[in-house]
Design an enzyme around this catalytic site. Structure first.
Site, PDB file in Angstrom:
ATOM      1  N   ASN A  56       0.857  -1.194   0.000  1.00 40.01           N
ATOM      2  CA  ASN A  56       0.000   0.000   0.000  1.00 40.01           C
ATOM      3  C   ASN A  56       0.891   1.241   0.000  1.00 40.01           C
ATOM      4  O   ASN A  56       1.912   1.280   0.700  1.00 40.01           O
ATOM      5  CB  ASN A  56      -0.843  -0.052   1.291  1.00 40.01           C
ATOM      6  CG  ASN A  56      -1.910   0.997   1.385  1.00 40.01           C
ATOM      7  OD1 ASN A  56      -2.722   1.138   0.463  1.00 40.01           O
ATOM      8  ND2 ASN A  56      -1.939   1.743   2.481  1.00 40.01           N
TER       9      ASN A  56
ATOM     10  N   HIS B 167      -4.404   9.987  -1.858  1.00 37.88           N
ATOM     11  CA  HIS B 167      -4.560  11.254  -1.123  1.00 37.88           C
ATOM     12  C   HIS B 167      -4.345  12.352  -2.164  1.00 37.88           C
ATOM     13  O   HIS B 167      -3.210  12.677  -2.526  1.00 37.88           O
ATOM     14  CB  HIS B 167      -3.520  11.358  -0.003  1.00 37.88           C
ATOM     15  CG  HIS B 167      -3.769  10.363   1.092  1.00 37.88           C
ATOM     16  ND1 HIS B 167      -4.876  10.419   1.911  1.00 37.88           N
ATOM     17  CD2 HIS B 167      -3.059   9.274   1.501  1.00 37.88           C
ATOM     18  CE1 HIS B 167      -4.845   9.410   2.772  1.00 37.88           C
ATOM     19  NE2 HIS B 167      -3.754   8.710   2.543  1.00 37.88           N
TER      20      HIS B 167
ATOM     21  N   ASP C  11      -8.951  10.689  -0.347  1.00 40.34           N
ATOM     22  CA  ASP C  11      -9.474  11.995   0.064  1.00 40.34           C
ATOM     23  C   ASP C  11      -8.991  13.019  -0.955  1.00 40.34           C
ATOM     24  O   ASP C  11      -8.025  12.776  -1.679  1.00 40.34           O
ATOM     25  CB  ASP C  11      -9.114  12.389   1.509  1.00 40.34           C
ATOM     26  CG  ASP C  11      -7.659  12.210   1.894  1.00 40.34           C
ATOM     27  OD1 ASP C  11      -6.782  12.299   1.013  1.00 40.34           O
ATOM     28  OD2 ASP C  11      -7.387  12.001   3.090  1.00 40.34           O
TER      29      ASP C  11
HETATM   30  O1  9MR Z   1      -5.107   9.321   9.381  1.00 39.24           O
HETATM   31  C1  9MR Z   1      -3.972   8.939  10.124  1.00 39.24           C
HETATM   32  C2  9MR Z   1      -3.668  10.005  11.170  1.00 39.24           C
HETATM   33  O2  9MR Z   1      -4.688  10.026  12.147  1.00 39.24           O
HETATM   34  C3  9MR Z   1      -2.329   9.744  11.805  1.00 39.24           C
HETATM   35  O3  9MR Z   1      -1.997  10.800  12.670  1.00 39.24           O
HETATM   36  C4  9MR Z   1      -1.291   9.609  10.704  1.00 39.24           C
HETATM   37  C5  9MR Z   1       0.090   9.351  11.248  1.00 39.24           C
HETATM   38  O4  9MR Z   1       1.011   9.188  10.224  1.00 39.24           O
HETATM   39  O5  9MR Z   1      -1.642   8.527   9.848  1.00 39.24           O
HETATM   40  C6  9MR Z   1      -2.805   8.797   9.170  1.00 39.24           C
HETATM   41  O6  9MR Z   1      -3.081   7.761   8.243  1.00 39.24           O
HETATM   42  C7  9MR Z   1      -2.088   7.540   7.240  1.00 39.24           C
HETATM   43  C8  9MR Z   1      -2.163   6.083   6.872  1.00 39.24           C
HETATM   44  O7  9MR Z   1      -2.017   5.278   8.002  1.00 39.24           O
HETATM   45  C9  9MR Z   1      -1.104   5.729   5.829  1.00 39.24           C
HETATM   46  N1  9MR Z   1      -1.179   6.591   4.688  1.00 39.24           N
HETATM   47  C10 9MR Z   1      -1.237   8.023   4.952  1.00 39.24           C
HETATM   48  C11 9MR Z   1      -2.336   8.327   5.947  1.00 39.24           C
HETATM   49  C12 9MR Z   1      -2.451   9.834   6.173  1.00 39.24           C
HETATM   50  O8  9MR Z   1      -1.297  10.319   6.788  1.00 39.24           O
END
Ligand code: 9MR
Length: 486
Positions: free
Chosen positions: A216, A252, A282
């Site tokens: 991923n 993203h 998103d």
């Molecule tokens: O949405 C997640 C956020 O709450 C966390 O703080 C963050 C930490 O890195 O991770 C976010 O989710 C991520 C996902 O696990 C992997 N791809 C990128 C996402 C957005 O940062």
């Protein structure tokens, strides 16, 4: 917080079967207020996304923050009602599940799993091996190769083993390449070399033989150096007989920037014989978001849905959150936000309608049944708005708005949006719940005026401040559809 002590390989692995039974009562209380759905039947008028998705064997998922599931019943209701797949936003990550060596904490992950199972949602496990949200005991542990390998194996064994048979897909390794396609430096790559990926895949297959094993990453939505690196790696893994079942394109995205070759990219991975999904969709907007930016965002969501739906091996689309206010975006990208399907007031945005339509729902989810199976009356405009300034003084004014439902079916809940271009600011209002974000004003129905029959009207009003000029809003949108102005 319940800690499960890991006893090493000689200890039989704890699976969730026993513990799931123990937490069942607590979980029901925890999620009180969230709908628990029956399996999807035929999509009816006003069908949620999951009903339409189910009809075509497609997965429409969301990332779910456990705190929100537990503390925000509106969030939990949307999560249960709209989505047939779920990813834990944070609670299955290494820092959550094994904060110190051998000390496992599954409180968040179990709560997430219970919610997903109660609501018949397919689970994507996220994620086993990732350089980020990795506790310092791993990152700065100065382990030898063989030690780190067993640290990784213990982690995978315990986490994937606990949910064996319950997780459809595991994001086994996450974000392993840089933008130029080179390997990302991480404690795993730096200590173990590139083979850590094959090792992690094999270890996960052993811990949960039923789970599909995925990689991923972000910025691999189009064809570029980074997605090429995955394309090559997957072929190498296949040639070595390493189990690999799918690739997640996170997506993203920036508003207006869906890669033109997204579908082609999905297709080339599917042609390798693996599955593909959009795993973290998103679409972020420079704030405040205007009506036209929200329309652009809807087009972007539609384009992503269409690209995935067009390719046989693309199994689903997961959005990275549900309501804008909880998204990770504003915390990471200053001045950007509003990236999801529902606004801060839990109202569906134009992007929601776009996803709904892509899945085969109609724009107002009107079907032929509501007029006895006869022909629908000719379509009229979805809404008409008349706007007037009833009273104006030096620094303020009173505005009156009449909204007419010009569609051919009743509205059941509405949300009117318009932009003030002269810096006007709503101070209070009546007959609607009024809010303003930057220049964008939203008026949502109150509890008592959400139903508006076809041809019916609602009168709403407000007081606002202004500083000299008071230009009238040029356009209005009702539930994301633009209205004629009279
Ligand atoms: O949405 C997640 C956020 O709450 C966390 O703080 C963050 C930490 O890195 O991770 C976010 O989710 C991520 C996902 O696990 C992997 N791809 C990128 C996402 C957005 O940062």
């Amino acid at each position: 917080m319940r800690l499960v002590r890991h006893g090493g390989h000689e200890t039989p692995r704890r699976t969730r079967a026993g513990s799931a039974r123990r937490v069942a009562g607590a979980a029901l209380a925890t999620f009180l207020g969230a709908a628990v759905l029956a399996p999807a039947g035929p999509a009816a008028a006003d069908s949620p996304l999951r009903d339409h998705a189910a009809q075509q064997g497609f997965e429409i998922g969301a990332a779910l923050g456990v705190d929100h599931l537990q503390n925000d019943s509106q969030f939990a209701d949307l999560a249960a009602t709209e989505f047939n797949a779920a990813t834990a936003e944070n609670s299955m990550k290494w820092e959550s599940t094994e904060p110190s060596r051998g000390q496992f904490d599954f409180s968040g992950a179990d709560a997430f799993m219970d919610f997903a199972q109660q609501n018949n949602q397919k689970v994507r496990g996220h994620t086993l091996v990732w350089h980020s949200q990795l506790p310092s005991w791993v990152e700065n542990g100065n382990f030898s190769q063989s030690e780190l390998r067993s640290v990784m194996e213990d982690h995978i064994d315990e986490v994937a083993g606990r949910y064996a048979g319950e997780v459809a897909y595991w994001d086994v390794a996450n974000e392993i390449f840089e933008g130029d396609g080179s390997w990302r430096n991480s404690v795993f790559y730096d200590t173990l070399g590139p083979d850590f990926v094959a090792d992690a895949l094999r270890m996960t297959a052993e811990a949960d033989p039923n789970a599909e094993l995925w990689l991923n990453d972000y910025s691999i939505d189009g064809i570029n150096a980074k997605s090429d690196a995955y394309y090559n790696l997957i072929q190498d893994l296949q040639a070595q007989g390493v189990p690999i079942d799918g690739i997640g394109l996170q997506a993203h995205l920036i508003n207006g920037q869906v890669p033109g070759d997204l579908q082609q990219n999905i297709q080339r991975f599917a042609d390798l014989g693996i599955k593909v999904a959009i795993t973290e969709l998103d679409v972020r907007i420079d704030m405040p978001a205007s009506q036209s930016e929200l329309q652009q965002q809807a087009q972007d969501y539609r384009a992503v849905m269409d690209a995935c739906l067009a390719v046989n091996g693309c199994v689903g689309v997961t959005v990275w959150g549900i309501v804008d206010k909880y998204s990770w975006v504003p915390d990471t990208f200053e001045g950007e936000g509003a990236p999801l399907l529902f606004n801060d007031d839990y109202q569906p945005k134009p992007a929601y309608d776009a996803v709904h339509e892509a899945l085969g729902g109609s724009s107002d989810d009107d079907d032929d049944d509501d007029n006895g199976g006869g022909e629908d009356p000719p379509p009229t405009g979805p809404c008409e708005v008349s706007y007037s300034v009833a009273n104006e003084w030096n620094s303020g004014f009173t505005g009156q708005v009449t909204v007419t439902n010009g569609g051919s079916s009743a509205l059941n809940g509405w949300d009117l949006q318009f932009d003030f271009s002269g810096g006007q600011q709503i101070t209070n209002g009546w007959n609607a719940d009024w809010s303003q974000s930057g220049s964008t004003v939203t008026a949502s129905n109150t509890e008592w005026n959400g139903s508006v029959p076809a041809g019916g009207s609602v009168d709403i009003g407000f007081n606002a401040s202004h500083s000299g000029s008071n230009p009238e809003p040029g356009s209005f949108a009702l539930n994301g559809e633009s209205c004629s102005v009279s």
